[in-house]
Design a protein around this motif. Structure first.
Motif, PDB file in Angstrom:
ATOM      1  N   GLY A  15      12.238  -9.377   3.591  1.00 49.27           N
ATOM      2  CA  GLY A  15      12.205  -8.187   4.179  1.00 49.27           C
ATOM      3  C   GLY A  15      13.110  -7.161   3.475  1.00 49.27           C
ATOM      4  N   ARG A  16      13.654  -7.443   2.338  1.00 48.58           N
ATOM      5  CA  ARG A  16      14.531  -6.450   1.434  1.00 48.58           C
ATOM      6  C   ARG A  16      13.658  -5.706   0.486  1.00 48.58           C
ATOM      7  N   ARG A  17      12.537  -5.707   0.641  1.00 48.02           N
ATOM      8  CA  ARG A  17      11.523  -4.573  -0.390  1.00 48.02           C
ATOM      9  C   ARG A  17      10.406  -4.133   0.408  1.00 48.02           C
ATOM     10  N   MET A  18      10.100  -2.839   0.288  1.00 53.50           N
ATOM     11  CA  MET A  18       9.269  -2.385   0.699  1.00 53.50           C
ATOM     12  C   MET A  18       7.903  -2.696  -0.348  1.00 53.50           C
ATOM     13  N   PRO A  19       6.783  -3.175   0.136  1.00 48.78           N
ATOM     14  CA  PRO A  19       5.861  -3.813  -0.811  1.00 48.78           C
ATOM     15  C   PRO A  19       4.840  -2.503  -1.223  1.00 48.78           C
ATOM     16  N   ASP A  20       4.589  -2.473  -2.554  1.00 51.10           N
ATOM     17  CA  ASP A  20       3.795  -1.744  -3.249  1.00 51.10           C
ATOM     18  C   ASP A  20       2.579  -1.645  -2.649  1.00 51.10           C
ATOM     19  N   PRO A  21       1.577  -0.675  -2.631  1.00 48.77           N
ATOM     20  CA  PRO A  21       0.410  -0.705  -2.013  1.00 48.77           C
ATOM     21  C   PRO A  21      -0.626  -1.780  -2.968  1.00 48.77           C
ATOM     22  N   ALA A  22      -0.103  -1.925  -4.055  1.00 47.46           N
ATOM     23  CA  ALA A  22      -0.983  -2.728  -4.990  1.00 47.46           C
ATOM     24  C   ALA A  22      -0.652  -4.043  -4.537  1.00 47.46           C
ATOM     25  N   PHE A  23       0.527  -4.475  -4.093  1.00 46.96           N
ATOM     26  CA  PHE A  23       0.866  -5.750  -3.763  1.00 46.96           C
ATOM     27  C   PHE A  23      -0.043  -6.024  -2.445  1.00 46.96           C
ATOM     28  N   PRO A  47      17.208   2.151   0.615  1.00 49.70           N
ATOM     29  CA  PRO A  47      16.512   1.335   1.241  1.00 49.70           C
ATOM     30  C   PRO A  47      16.823   0.263   2.120  1.00 49.70           C
ATOM     31  N   GLU A  48      16.809   0.013   3.249  1.00 57.54           N
ATOM     32  CA  GLU A  48      17.385  -0.814   4.064  1.00 57.54           C
ATOM     33  C   GLU A  48      16.233  -1.743   4.724  1.00 57.54           C
ATOM     34  N   CYS A  49      16.915  -3.048   5.017  1.00 56.11           N
ATOM     35  CA  CYS A  49      15.938  -3.909   5.836  1.00 56.11           C
ATOM     36  C   CYS A  49      15.617  -3.138   7.371  1.00 56.11           C
ATOM     37  N   SER A  50      14.379  -3.343   7.763  1.00 55.42           N
ATOM     38  CA  SER A  50      14.014  -3.040   9.137  1.00 55.42           C
ATOM     39  C   SER A  50      13.478  -4.112   9.817  1.00 55.42           C
ATOM     40  N   ASP A  51      13.138  -3.923  10.917  1.00 56.82           N
ATOM     41  CA  ASP A  51      12.498  -5.119  11.737  1.00 56.82           C
ATOM     42  C   ASP A  51      10.931  -5.142  11.316  1.00 56.82           C
ATOM     43  N   ALA A 101      13.507  10.582   4.210  1.00 61.84           N
ATOM     44  CA  ALA A 101      12.333  10.417   4.522  1.00 61.84           C
ATOM     45  C   ALA A 101      11.468  10.827   3.049  1.00 61.84           C
ATOM     46  N   TRP A 102      12.081  11.964   2.249  1.00 61.63           N
ATOM     47  CA  TRP A 102      11.559  12.431   1.245  1.00 61.63           C
ATOM     48  C   TRP A 102      11.624  11.611   0.037  1.00 61.63           C
ATOM     49  N   PHE A 103      12.523  10.439   0.145  1.00 67.07           N
ATOM     50  CA  PHE A 103      12.830   9.578  -0.822  1.00 67.07           C
ATOM     51  C   PHE A 103      12.145   8.494  -0.873  1.00 67.07           C
ATOM     52  N   ARG A 104      11.220   8.318   0.197  1.00 66.34           N
ATOM     53  CA  ARG A 104      10.360   6.909   0.203  1.00 66.34           C
ATOM     54  C   ARG A 104       9.587   6.757  -0.752  1.00 66.34           C
ATOM     55  N   GLN A 105       8.581   7.672  -1.023  1.00 67.37           N
ATOM     56  CA  GLN A 105       7.754   7.535  -2.026  1.00 67.37           C
ATOM     57  C   GLN A 105       8.401   7.253  -3.403  1.00 67.37           C
ATOM     58  N   TRP A 106       9.382   7.668  -3.517  1.00 68.66           N
ATOM     59  CA  TRP A 106      10.131   7.394  -5.125  1.00 68.66           C
ATOM     60  C   TRP A 106      10.629   6.091  -5.256  1.00 68.66           C
ATOM     61  N   ALA A 107      11.299   5.656  -3.968  1.00 68.89           N
ATOM     62  CA  ALA A 107      11.882   4.374  -3.761  1.00 68.89           C
ATOM     63  C   ALA A 107      10.648   3.137  -4.026  1.00 68.89           C
ATOM     64  N   ARG A 108       9.418   3.334  -3.533  1.00 70.12           N
ATOM     65  CA  ARG A 108       8.494   2.550  -3.552  1.00 70.12           C
ATOM     66  C   ARG A 108       7.808   2.409  -4.934  1.00 70.12           C
ATOM     67  N   LEU A 156       9.712  -4.466   8.128  1.00 68.76           N
ATOM     68  CA  LEU A 156       9.913  -5.088   6.822  1.00 68.76           C
ATOM     69  C   LEU A 156       9.986  -6.585   7.097  1.00 68.76           C
ATOM     70  N   ARG A 157      10.973  -7.087   7.929  1.00 71.29           N
ATOM     71  CA  ARG A 157      11.244  -8.574   8.090  1.00 71.29           C
ATOM     72  C   ARG A 157       9.910  -9.140   8.584  1.00 71.29           C
ATOM     73  N   THR A 158       9.310  -8.487   9.502  1.00 76.83           N
ATOM     74  CA  THR A 158       7.969  -8.894  10.305  1.00 76.83           C
ATOM     75  C   THR A 158       6.993  -9.131   9.283  1.00 76.83           C
ATOM     76  N   PHE A 159       6.799  -8.095   8.339  1.00 78.94           N
ATOM     77  CA  PHE A 159       5.705  -8.157   7.400  1.00 78.94           C
ATOM     78  C   PHE A 159       6.167  -9.256   6.437  1.00 78.94           C
ATOM     79  N   GLY A 160       7.144  -9.316   6.082  1.00 76.36           N
ATOM     80  CA  GLY A 160       7.622 -10.531   5.151  1.00 76.36           C
ATOM     81  C   GLY A 160       7.320 -11.744   5.803  1.00 76.36           C
ATOM     82  N   ALA A 161       7.682 -12.019   7.086  1.00 71.91           N
ATOM     83  CA  ALA A 161       7.217 -13.407   7.537  1.00 71.91           C
ATOM     84  C   ALA A 161       5.838 -13.531   7.639  1.00 71.91           C
TER      85      ALA A 161
END
Length: 284
Positions: free
Chosen positions: A59-67, A15-19, A96-103, A21-26
């Motif tokens: 922006g370091r973490r993909m937010p869970d849908p529940a969050f 998992p890496e920071c992206s623009d 791409a195939w790992f994103r669901q697991w990472a969340r 993710l940082r924007t959402f965090g802001a």
């Protein structure tokens, strides 16, 4: 999580920071501050720790849908978070195939990993992560490798005992993976010191080593991962060359749970694993 997308570095990534993710965090931070809430107070409202809130805001973490769903009413019901969440993305380092697991992994209360290829990313050192990156074609450029390694090291925050509740980790590693000396003796020496340090500092982390000679072995079908969510739901993940599969079928998960239980009984006990790692370290 690389090919385990958590373990190696050249095939799936971390998992890496992206623009986005940082924007959402802001946006989360701005809405929180506008509401006059501290990170701890928002954490209570969304039922995540203040450390999770901080990771999302930075922006370091993909937010869970529940969050997202819990934060929306807590921060004014503007609809901004739901709309912004739909556009979240990571940089290409995460397959791409790992994103669901990472969340799911980011919110897990327990995580079990059997690995027979490389040391899992959560237990890697910087030097080992670099050595793995340079072992698997196609080789990354320096910028990509630096970003990948930084993301992997940041992800080790998941091991923290400050998380509420701390995630319970079980790792089973093949002795052969450590005997491979990936990166050379110096890298391996540092890695063994790091593993011993993790086992000493983190009471929520259990590491077992599968010895070289094990005539009956429940892991011959390859690596596997299992996790339990806060709602006590179980998921599994398996991976091969350039692909991975999130497993939700209860019967399949039950089979993998049986295999993991057998692996735990076949591997060295944690205290014996520590003794073996110390002997390996002394031999270098």
């Amino acid at each position: 999580m690389v090919t385990d997308s958590t373990a190696g570095a050249g095939v799936g990534g971390e998992p890496e920071c992206s623009d986005s993710l940082r924007t959402f965090g802001a946006v989360v931070q701005a809405l929180r501050e506008h509401a006059g809430l501290s990170r701890a107070e928002l954490g209570e409202l969304v039922r995540f720790s203040k450390h999770t809130v901080a990771s999302v805001e930075l922006g370091r973490r993909m937010p869970d849908p529940a969050f997202v769903e819990r934060a929306e009413p807590a921060l004014g019901n503007t609809g901004a978070l739901r709309k912004a969440a739909a556009h979240l993305a990571r940089q290409p380092g995460l397959a791409a195939w790992f994103r669901q697991w990472a969340r799911l992994e980011a919110m897990a209360i327990s995580l079990c990993t059997y690995e027979c290829r490389v040391v899992p990313g959560l237990l890697q050192t910087e030097a080992y992560a670099r050595a793995v990156s340079l072992s698997v074609p196609p080789l990354p450029d320096e910028e990509e490798m630096s970003a990948r390694i930084a993301a992997r090291l940041a992800r080790q925050e998941l091991l923290s005992t400050r998380r509420k509740p701390p995630t319970a980790f079980s790792f089973i590693l093949e002795q052969a993976v450590l005997e491979r000396y990936t990166g050379g003796k110096e890298v391996t020496r540092e890695l063994l010191d790091h593993l011993l340090g993790v086992m000493e500092r983190h009471w929520n982390v259990e590491v077992q080593v599968m010895p070289l000679r094990r005539p009956v072995h429940a892991g011959l079908d390859g690596p596997l991962q299992l996790l339990e969510t806060p709602e006590n739901q179980w998921f599994a993940y398996s991976e091969g060359q350039k692909n991975g599969r999130l497993i939700t079928d209860r019967k399949e998960i039950s089979v993998l749970q049986q295999r993991y239980a057998k692996l735990r009984s076949q591997a060295l006990a944690p205290e014996d694993s520590v003794s073996l790692l110390k002997r390996m370290r002394g031999a270098l």
